[in-house]
Design a protein around this motif. Structure first.
Motif, short mmCIF file in Angstrom:
data_model
loop_
_atom_site.label_atom_id
_atom_site.label_comp_id
_atom_site.label_asym_id
_atom_site.label_seq_id
_atom_site.Cartn_x
_atom_site.Cartn_y
_atom_site.Cartn_z
N ALA A 65 5.18 8.09 -0.13
CA ALA A 65 4.18 7.92 -1.51
C ALA A 65 5.39 8.21 -2.51
CB ALA A 65 3.56 9.00 -1.07
N GLU A 66 5.86 9.48 -3.05
CA GLU A 66 6.28 9.35 -4.32
C GLU A 66 7.29 8.73 -5.02
OE1 GLU A 66 5.69 13.11 -5.09
OE2 GLU A 66 4.09 12.92 -3.31
N ALA A 67 7.96 8.51 -3.99
CA ALA A 67 8.42 7.19 -4.48
C ALA A 67 7.81 5.98 -4.88
CB ALA A 67 9.45 6.20 -3.63
N LEU A 68 7.06 5.26 -4.18
CA LEU A 68 5.56 4.46 -4.92
C LEU A 68 4.66 4.78 -5.72
CD1 LEU A 68 4.21 3.96 -1.10
CD2 LEU A 68 5.50 1.97 -2.94
N THR A 69 4.95 5.75 -6.65
CA THR A 69 3.84 6.57 -7.36
C THR A 69 4.48 6.48 -8.65
OG1 THR A 69 4.14 8.46 -7.44
CG2 THR A 69 2.01 7.88 -6.84
N ALA A 70 5.85 6.94 -8.21
CA ALA A 70 7.20 6.54 -9.41
C ALA A 70 7.55 5.02 -9.77
CB ALA A 70 9.00 7.35 -8.83
N ASP A 71 6.76 4.66 -9.43
CA ASP A 71 7.23 3.10 -9.47
C ASP A 71 6.64 2.55 -10.39
OD1 ASP A 71 8.12 0.37 -10.08
OD2 ASP A 71 8.59 -0.05 -8.20
N ALA A 72 6.18 2.35 -11.59
CA ALA A 72 5.30 2.40 -12.56
C ALA A 72 4.94 0.63 -12.04
CB ALA A 72 6.02 2.76 -13.72
N SER A 73 5.40 0.05 -12.07
CA SER A 73 5.53 -1.64 -12.35
C SER A 73 4.75 -1.48 -11.33
CB SER A 73 7.03 -2.49 -11.90
OG SER A 73 7.37 -2.24 -10.82
N LEU A 74 4.76 -1.10 -10.01
CA LEU A 74 3.28 -1.43 -9.04
C LEU A 74 2.02 -1.64 -9.74
CD1 LEU A 74 4.71 0.58 -5.93
CD2 LEU A 74 4.83 -2.20 -6.51
N ASP A 75 1.66 -3.09 -9.10
CA ASP A 75 0.13 -2.80 -10.06
C ASP A 75 -1.23 -2.42 -8.35
OD1 ASP A 75 0.73 -4.11 -12.26
OD2 ASP A 75 1.42 -5.00 -11.27
N VAL A 76 -0.57 -2.37 -7.22
CA VAL A 76 -1.11 -2.86 -6.36
C VAL A 76 -0.58 -2.45 -4.54
CG1 VAL A 76 -0.79 -5.22 -5.84
CG2 VAL A 76 -3.28 -3.91 -4.77
N ILE A 77 -1.00 -1.26 -3.97
CA ILE A 77 -1.05 -1.54 -2.73
C ILE A 77 -1.50 -1.39 -1.59
CG2 ILE A 77 1.33 1.33 -1.73
CD1 ILE A 77 1.20 1.73 -4.79
N PHE A 78 -0.93 -1.60 -0.62
CA PHE A 78 -1.71 -1.99 0.42
C PHE A 78 -1.51 -1.24 1.55
CE2 PHE A 78 -1.50 -6.10 -1.63
CZ PHE A 78 -3.20 -6.49 -1.35
N LEU A 79 -2.40 -0.39 2.04
CA LEU A 79 -1.74 -0.04 3.28
C LEU A 79 -2.57 -0.03 4.53
CD1 LEU A 79 -3.59 4.15 1.67
CD2 LEU A 79 -1.22 2.94 1.41
N ALA A 80 -0.85 -0.67 5.64
CA ALA A 80 -1.35 -1.03 6.76
C ALA A 80 -0.83 -0.04 7.66
CB ALA A 80 -0.15 -2.05 6.62
N LEU A 81 -1.24 1.44 7.49
CA LEU A 81 -0.76 2.97 8.26
C LEU A 81 -2.18 2.91 9.40
CD1 LEU A 81 0.21 4.89 5.27
CD2 LEU A 81 1.54 3.42 6.67
N PRO A 82 -2.06 3.69 10.47
CA PRO A 82 -2.13 3.91 11.28
C PRO A 82 -3.78 4.64 11.12
CG PRO A 82 -0.21 4.23 12.46
CD PRO A 82 -0.21 4.57 10.68
N HIS A 83 -4.64 4.27 11.54
CA HIS A 83 -6.07 5.22 11.25
C HIS A 83 -5.74 7.37 10.53
CE1 HIS A 83 -7.37 2.02 11.58
NE2 HIS A 83 -8.19 1.75 12.96
N GLY A 84 -6.08 7.60 10.25
CA GLY A 84 -5.92 8.77 10.31
C GLY A 84 -4.62 9.03 8.84
N VAL A 85 -3.02 8.18 9.44
CA VAL A 85 -2.42 8.50 8.29
C VAL A 85 -2.46 7.90 6.82
CG1 VAL A 85 0.28 7.96 7.76
CG2 VAL A 85 -1.00 8.11 10.03
N ALA A 86 -3.12 7.48 6.81
CA ALA A 86 -3.68 6.01 5.49
C ALA A 86 -4.21 7.38 4.31
CB ALA A 86 -4.40 5.34 5.62
N ALA A 87 -5.01 8.13 4.97
CA ALA A 87 -5.21 9.31 4.13
C ALA A 87 -4.98 9.82 3.16
CB ALA A 87 -7.26 9.54 4.64
N GLU A 88 -3.92 9.98 3.70
CA GLU A 88 -3.14 10.75 3.26
C GLU A 88 -2.44 10.81 1.85
OE1 GLU A 88 1.17 13.98 4.26
OE2 GLU A 88 -0.14 12.97 5.87
#
Lengths: 344, 344, 344, 344
Positions: A65-88
């Motif tokens: 998650a840190e690496a993703l937040t660090a990438d300023a160029s990312l416009d949209v992030i899709f979470l395809a994680l298991p239930h419970g893991v996504a929230a974090e």
């Protein structure tokens, strides 16, 4: 300029379908696909079906998650994680100002108590839950665009809520006595190595499961209650059917206004101009095979004067309109693109 | 001494399944199999699956009612003819004193008017209709044995009537608000060369059809009304699912006595000692795959306190307990054999 | 400006797949779809899967060659007609200067005598046959672009010729002792209402057919002989497998140069930059499921030192790379578009 | 008096099929079914498909070799254990004088070195290996009856060895250049919870695997070499096809005596009176669907004068004639019962 998108948790069936849709989307640059189990591996080695569609050197990266937040160029992030893991992940990403579309069940319910009742533990991020929006683009009232996170609906709920929402809102059907039977292709159970999901177990098999309180029931009833302006309690009977993809729902519902024309008239007005809803004439029932690979939910209805019920049938691809396609449709609308871009 | 049996119209799926069951039945001598289209041809050429099971020189003969009546040694004749065709044969055979088990729909309804309503023409043989008995061995009251012709029930009806009959009779469920959803394997549509029955059309496809008045509805409601002692009107929503065999029915029904123990207690008493009914514990749903090739209908139920409904699920092989196996079960009982002879 | 395209005979599976591909093609305007049986009917009524993809008012028109030649704006015409019927249309259209891509078998063989041997009658249009080009874009030598009509290859041939062609050309494999076994999904048999194509017949069934001289053998051998510069005679064993789409071919072939690296080196050089061919590493076999919906043929090989044979495996979607996708790929190249436009 | 039989390791697909066959066998009393994972549980709870067929109180017991040897009444013990595990049980049971039919691969090879080559470790019980007999009843020469343990053949080998054995023995086919392609239903891979065996992975998929040295190759070549009286080396290309059961093999083999009548004449003489082999006329290919549930292997052949090869096709149910049915057939013969008792 293209949108830069990332998929977090891309090794499951929803993630895979997101890759197919986003890699082929003319307005999207698929910048990152993450997977804890596949990190470091070339995508086309793991998913040979995408040779020729994705760059040969695209690799899975760690789900960081840190690496993703660090990438300023990312416009949209899709979470395809298991239930419970996504929230974090969601909390970290939203806090960093990212727009998030979550395909898990973590932010689908408005009510934290309902979440606890159906998921067996307190909601992990009730603050974010309050800000999140649940969106079926064809029925969700405007305003959701300002939410920081969109919860993409479940597969069963899409096939049931979409046809019923405008009917409840317009008083065409009653709010009690609704019985929804749904059949799902096996991919709906996810890429889990469970014995009951083996080919040799499921071929030639139809079986109901999760009776009488499947988790998706909570999401369905909350939305239907919103539409009706009062509490709606239904029977929801899900089944597995021996096909890879597809959901067919057959909903028997007492008519408030027992005229098939009235029902169709509400549908036609509610779904006017919406390419992702197909309205079939009464007497012609939708077929899951006709929706495979499309982002369309087809629907039809008949009136049974003997019982005073409408029988409403719907069909969709559980991985497209029921999951990843709808998530892309949401992205399109959220970012001001044409609703069907990359989908038709 | 073995029973001598003939199958008239043995080229369809029910006929084929009758061949399998009767040729392997220890108390039966399969004396004749008839087919208008296959007359003169060796059976194992047309149905290579029966090599080793039937004599290599057994040939299809013409479907000639006179010849069948002339054969004094024939004890029982199974009609596996299309609806409408069976009646004519039946009259001739019964007139000649033959015992007839009819797998078509021609003698399933007690009421000729209902027949006309659902089949679009007057019943061709109302006199024989009056004498014929409709038999699901586990629920039909004693006395049917004296009828000259037994109508073997339809596939959908068996899966719905069997579980509901004792519940209605014992006041466990209400007589209104019943919603039955059924899924059938494609063999249920018969060996018809219709485009919509092609593999490439039905694979990966689930689809409702025949809404809201499928022909089997008449048979279901007539039997349920008999059980309840009052008119029962239901919603019946049939579907095709991509499997060869099997019917799964899921029936949502308002509880009159909202106790799951009461329901099970009625079932256990009604089906005590009946090997062709399998009662699964609440929470464990029947699976069509577990009934393939067997003459068993499995059933289970849960109570949903939120809606006050029972959800009853059943599963069977549409060609065995739903057709040919049940016909053999009827034969066994009619001729004083063990109910399960040749079936388990 | 977009290409204007027409599909003649659009009611079969190849025609249907052409509609999907051309309607979604960014450089194509699908101007007409014809069908003798469906003329006058709205396309989305007959093929509900295309709702949202094609204009709601697009109707099938009669398959009238005169009308098509009269439309000066048509750039390219696809023939998805039955074998034998296509030739007649082709002659008229080509005479009128239209560019034609024929998906039937009518112009696939260079040699009219071979046609007569395999199709049981003299070739109806030997003059046009001489001018027509047979094109698998990845292996057919340049120069085909000047032909007035392109014969789009058969489904089995594409899966066998594509991997073998460069190997024969470069002396990696021997020209005798080749054994090709292929398995096809049922859509390969077309939308024919034949009993053996019913779901209930084909589910749970694998079966060889057409032994030893399936019609596609002529096309395969003619192309392989071209590649080898000498006559190549092979065994070709086709089978039907219970899936809707897909062809898997497994080809056992004596090695001339028994080094797996040499084989791969030829493939890599022959298919460099060709997105519609996927080369999998030795030991990883292609899977039809990974090619469904794509215009890619995947291939792989192992060397068996015990027998001195290579075992070459390939997989494709019979309706895409094996038929309509390849036809679109041909169109793209013929008209100077990007090879993969509208396909990935 | 009935034979008392036990099944050790009854939780897999072969074990399950043994239960079906032995519980329905008129001359067998199924005295014990063991399973490490299911010990103590009622059989019909785990395998609801057997309700009505097995006693309701039959429970799995622990897979305890000592307990089995202690039961003096047991006549025959079937081992349906994983490869490697069976050998250990076998030694104990045989030492105690029990007759053992082993469905694993542990005793199928005569040569311990071959075992080590294909199974990657020295044979655990070479002494017993020497005494064990490998039996395909229709081709194995007499004398096997005195062995203390019978190795029941593998599924692929049965479909390939049975048709080829008499042809090699009688010089109808050559011993080089044999190419066998086989397709197996997914149950052939066992009840393993592996990702690649999930329904959503295997549906709509055909894929070769295990090239070029699948383990069954060793068993096939050893038997064919026995038949030929010289070393036979072949190509064996197995595939998975999307069906539950069934194996289809297509074997291309150079003719030594290129007359189809000669081939059929050998088959007819070799298999005379053997109900478990079905010989179909040339030009009519066997279909796995026609063998499902039967203990028959069907075969057919054509001669291709162009290549000088016979193409031999066979089909069987991998779990019946390819495993458990053949084991029961072996038992029948070993104990002097009718070969087909309980099987047809």
């Amino acid at each position: 300029m293209k949108l830069k998108a990332a998929i977090v948790g891309a090794s499951g069936y929803s993630g895979e379908e997101l890759i197919r849709l986003l890699a082929g989307h003319p307005q999207v640059d698929l910048a990152a696909v993450t997977s804890r189990s596949l990190a470091g591996k070339p995508l086309i080695e793991q998913m040979p079906q995408f040779r020729g569609l994705v760059p040969a050197d695209l690799c899975f990266t760690a789900s960081d998650a840190e690496a993703l937040t660090a990438d300023a160029s990312l416009d949209v992030i899709f979470l395809a994680l298991p239930h419970g893991v996504a929230a974090e992940y969601a909390v970290t990403l939203v806090a960093a100002g990212k727009k998030v579309i979550d395909l898990s069940a973590d932010f689908r319910l408005g009510c934290p108590k309902l979440y606890e009742e159906y998921y067996g533990k307190p909601h992990p991020e009730p603050e974010l839950l309050e800000k999140a929006a649940y969106v079926i683009p064809e029925v969700t009232p405007d305003g959701w665009q300002s939410a920081p996170l969109i919860a993409s609906p479940g597969c069963y709920p899409t096939s049931i809520i979409t046809p019923l929402y405008p009917l409840l809102k317009n008083g065409i059907i009653k709010t009690t006595g609704i019985v929804a039977n749904s059949l799902s292709g096996i991919s709906g159970a996810g890429r889990k190595t469970a014995e009951h999901l083996l080919f040799a177990e499921r071929a030639e098999s139809v079986k109901a499961y999760g009776l009488p309180k499947h988790r998706h029931l909570s999401e369905i009833e909350e939305q239907l209650s919103d539409a009706a302006g009062e509490s709606v309690v239904i029977n929801f009977n899900p089944h597995l059917a021996p096909m890879r993809r597809g959901i067919a729902s057959t909903i028997t519902v007492p008519a408030a206004k027992p005229e098939i024309e009235a029902l169709y008239s509400v549908w036609e007005s509610a779904f006017e101009g919406r390419a992702c809803v197909g309205i079939l004439p009464t007497g012609q029932t939708p077929d899951t095979a006709h929706t495979v690979g499309t982002n369309r939910v087809d629907m039809s209805a008949v009136y049974d004067e003997r019982t005073g019920n409408f029988v409403i049938t719907s069909a969709e691809d559980n991985l497209v309109k029921g999951a990843s396609g709808q998530a892309v449709q949401i992205m399109n609308l959220w970012f001001g693109l044409k609703e069907t871009e990359g989908l038709f």
